[in-house]
Design a protein around this motif. Structure first.
Motif, short mmCIF file in Angstrom:
data_model
loop_
_atom_site.label_atom_id
_atom_site.label_comp_id
_atom_site.label_asym_id
_atom_site.label_seq_id
_atom_site.Cartn_x
_atom_site.Cartn_y
_atom_site.Cartn_z
N LYS A 84 0.86 -1.21 0.00
CA LYS A 84 0.00 0.00 0.00
C LYS A 84 0.89 1.25 0.00
N ARG A 85 2.17 1.06 0.31
CA ARG A 85 3.10 2.20 0.35
C ARG A 85 3.60 2.50 -1.08
N LEU A 86 3.40 3.75 -1.50
CA LEU A 86 3.83 4.14 -2.84
C LEU A 86 5.33 4.39 -2.86
N SER A 87 5.95 4.23 -4.01
CA SER A 87 7.38 4.51 -4.15
C SER A 87 7.64 5.98 -3.82
N GLU A 88 8.77 6.23 -3.14
CA GLU A 88 9.08 7.59 -2.68
C GLU A 88 10.30 8.14 -3.42
N HIS A 89 10.16 9.34 -3.94
CA HIS A 89 11.31 10.05 -4.52
C HIS A 89 11.57 11.22 -3.58
N GLY B 142 17.40 13.05 -2.52
CA GLY B 142 17.91 12.38 -3.74
C GLY B 142 17.85 10.88 -3.69
N THR B 143 17.38 10.34 -2.55
CA THR B 143 17.22 8.88 -2.51
C THR B 143 15.80 8.51 -2.95
N GLN B 144 15.66 7.25 -3.36
CA GLN B 144 14.34 6.73 -3.70
C GLN B 144 14.13 5.46 -2.86
N VAL B 145 12.87 5.22 -2.47
CA VAL B 145 12.53 4.00 -1.72
C VAL B 145 11.35 3.33 -2.41
N TYR B 146 11.52 2.05 -2.72
CA TYR B 146 10.48 1.28 -3.41
C TYR B 146 10.02 0.17 -2.47
N TYR B 147 8.71 -0.06 -2.39
CA TYR B 147 8.17 -1.03 -1.43
C TYR B 147 7.47 -2.19 -2.15
N THR B 148 7.61 -3.39 -1.58
CA THR B 148 6.81 -4.53 -2.02
C THR B 148 6.32 -5.24 -0.74
#
Ligand SMILES: C[C@@H]1N[C@H](CN)[C@@H](O)[C@H](O)[C@@H]1O
Length: 443
Positions: free
Chosen positions: A359-364, A368-374
């Motif tokens: 339910k957590r959307l990818s964060e930009h 400058g970091t990005q966080v992707y959730y599964t």
């Protein structure tokens, strides 16, 4: 085979659901191999979507598998290349005897795809040039008797399945330059009406059915569209396919009338996370092998791994294309990317394979970091991109317990407070690419 599960009605066919394997697998290999792999030429111009698919695109087409049309338009870099290299009298069909596949070993391909961490493969059985990579009963224009003189599709299907991967088949449903070969200058009407005859509708229906019956593909990857003259028969074809391959899937390029999964091609754009979709692209600007694309012109490894993770985080699969050479070898710059991806997945794949959308959307993020959730059940996984060499501190306000690094070589300190989790990664190196973490029970 369950002859009666599905009947030839849309109501029946639409009861089919996306099988778990296609949700779980996340990463496949697309293969564009054909007559066009002999000249292996296209200009390096744009990614699909950077310019309109109009005369500018079709006269400077970066897709090497469009070689026939790129010469047929009578102008542009590929036309000039053909005239200068082969001459005006040299026809596209004259390349066929030059496609010998003399160094082709389907088992070695399958082993490479397995090492890459791919779970399925999709091979072009007939691209727009109409040349079939299998011994079709409906045409003599095929690789069983010309060029490689073998059942490319059957031999690769056997090797891929022997390696434990699923096998899918691509078919150019609505462009076949053996039936209609006016030069294409624009994607609009003359693109989608490229083969307007009942003869072609009958031919393509019979070929699609013979592909199902001969090879029982796990994926039917149709391209461009489907003849309007046989749209009424599509439910019969799909019912036959699902009765033959119950956990088979089809894409959304049957005139948009039906799909198990949606497709994107190069352009990422906003993903509909509520539906299963698939991103396909070449490692460069072309699907067919293009000699003008060396290592420097292909997608970088950080960008490739980021594409896989971002796609999976948005409920997609990545279908990454390889363009083999005419002799059956895969260019070393493509092999390098597949093996590096495979090594990364060996360490970090736990948060990729078998997961679903979090339910957590990818964060930009501003830093400058990005966080992707599964997510897998109640367990959350996340991947951090954009770190710098050495020590990095990453704040994750949405996490409230310690987590586990998927890469055991990482030196990580963790601090949990009312502000969430603070991760200190002490030894980041750029060749680690995205860093994966497991947050057990923190969906
Ligand atoms: C996967 C790609 N699909 C396009 C049509 N959108 C084709 O024109 C291209 O050659 C490639 O097969």
């Amino acid at each position: 085979m369950n002859e009666t599960r599905y009947t030839g009605t849309w109501e029946s066919v639409k009861q089919h659901t996306v099988p778990a394997w296609y949700e779980d697998c996340k990463f496949g290999i697309f293969i564009h191999w054909g007559i066009y792999s002999v000249p292996a030429f296209a200009p390096r111009t744009w990614e699909l979507g950077e310019v309109d698919s109009d005369e500018q695109w079709f006269c400077n087409n970066p897709y090497a598998e469009w070689y026939y049309n790129s010469v047929n338009v009578g102008r542009g870099p590929t036309y000039e290349h053909h005239m200068n290299t082969y001459g005006r009298e040299f026809r596209y069909e004259d390349f066929i005897p030059m496609w010998k596949a003399e160094n082709w070993n389907p088992g070695e391909w399958a082993e490479l795809f397995q090492k890459a961490g791919a779970q399925y493969v999709v091979l072009t059985t007939k691209h727009h040039d109409g040349f079939c990579l299998y011994p079709s009963e409906h045409t003599k224009f095929h690789a069983g008797r010309m060029g490689p003189c073998r059942d490319i599709t059957g031999d690769l299907t056997e090797a891929v399945r022997g390696a434990g991967l699923k096998m899918g088949l691509y078919y150019s449903g609505l462009i076949d330059w053996q039936f209609a070969n006016d030069p294409i200058f624009v994607e609009g009407e003359n693109f989608s009406n490229a083969c307007p005859t009942f003869e072609y509708a009958d031919y393509s229906y019979k070929q699609m059915k013979e592909l199902v019956d001969k090879y029982r593909p796990s994926v039917l990857w149709n391209d461009i569209g489907w003849p309007k003259q046989s749209e009424h028969a599509m439910p019969y074809l799909l019912a036959h396919y699902y009765n033959t391959v119950e956990d088979g899937v089809v894409n959304d390029r049957f005139n948009g009338l039906y799909h198990d999964f949606l497709t994107k091609e190069y352009q990422y754009g906003k993903a509909d996370r509520t539906q299963k979709w698939e991103m396909c692209r070449g490692m460069g600007l072309s699907f067919g092998y293009n000699e003008n694309e060396g290592d420097d012109q292909l997608i970088s490894l950080p960008k490739l791994i980021r594409l896989l993770v971002a796609t999976v985080a948005d409920n997609g699969n990545l279908l990454l294309n390889i363009g083999p050479k005419a002799d059956g070898t895969i260019p070393t710059e493509q092999v390098k990317r597949l093996l590096t991806l495979g090594r990364w997945l060996q360490v970090n794949g736990k948060g990729i394979y078998g997961t679903r959308c979090s339910k957590r959307l990818s964060e930009h993020r501003a830093d400058g970091t990005q966080v992707y959730y599964t997510r897998k059940g109640r367990d959350l996984y996340f991947y951090i991109d954009g770190l710098k060499e050495g020590c990095n501190v990453v704040s994750l306000p949405g996490l409230h317990r310690t987590v586990t690094a998927l890469n055991p070589a990482l030196e990580v300190e963790q601090d949990v407070s009312e502000n969430g989790l603070r991760l200190t990664v002490k030894n980041y190196r750029s060749d680690l690419y995205l860093l994966g973490f497991e947050a057990a029970g923190q969906e």
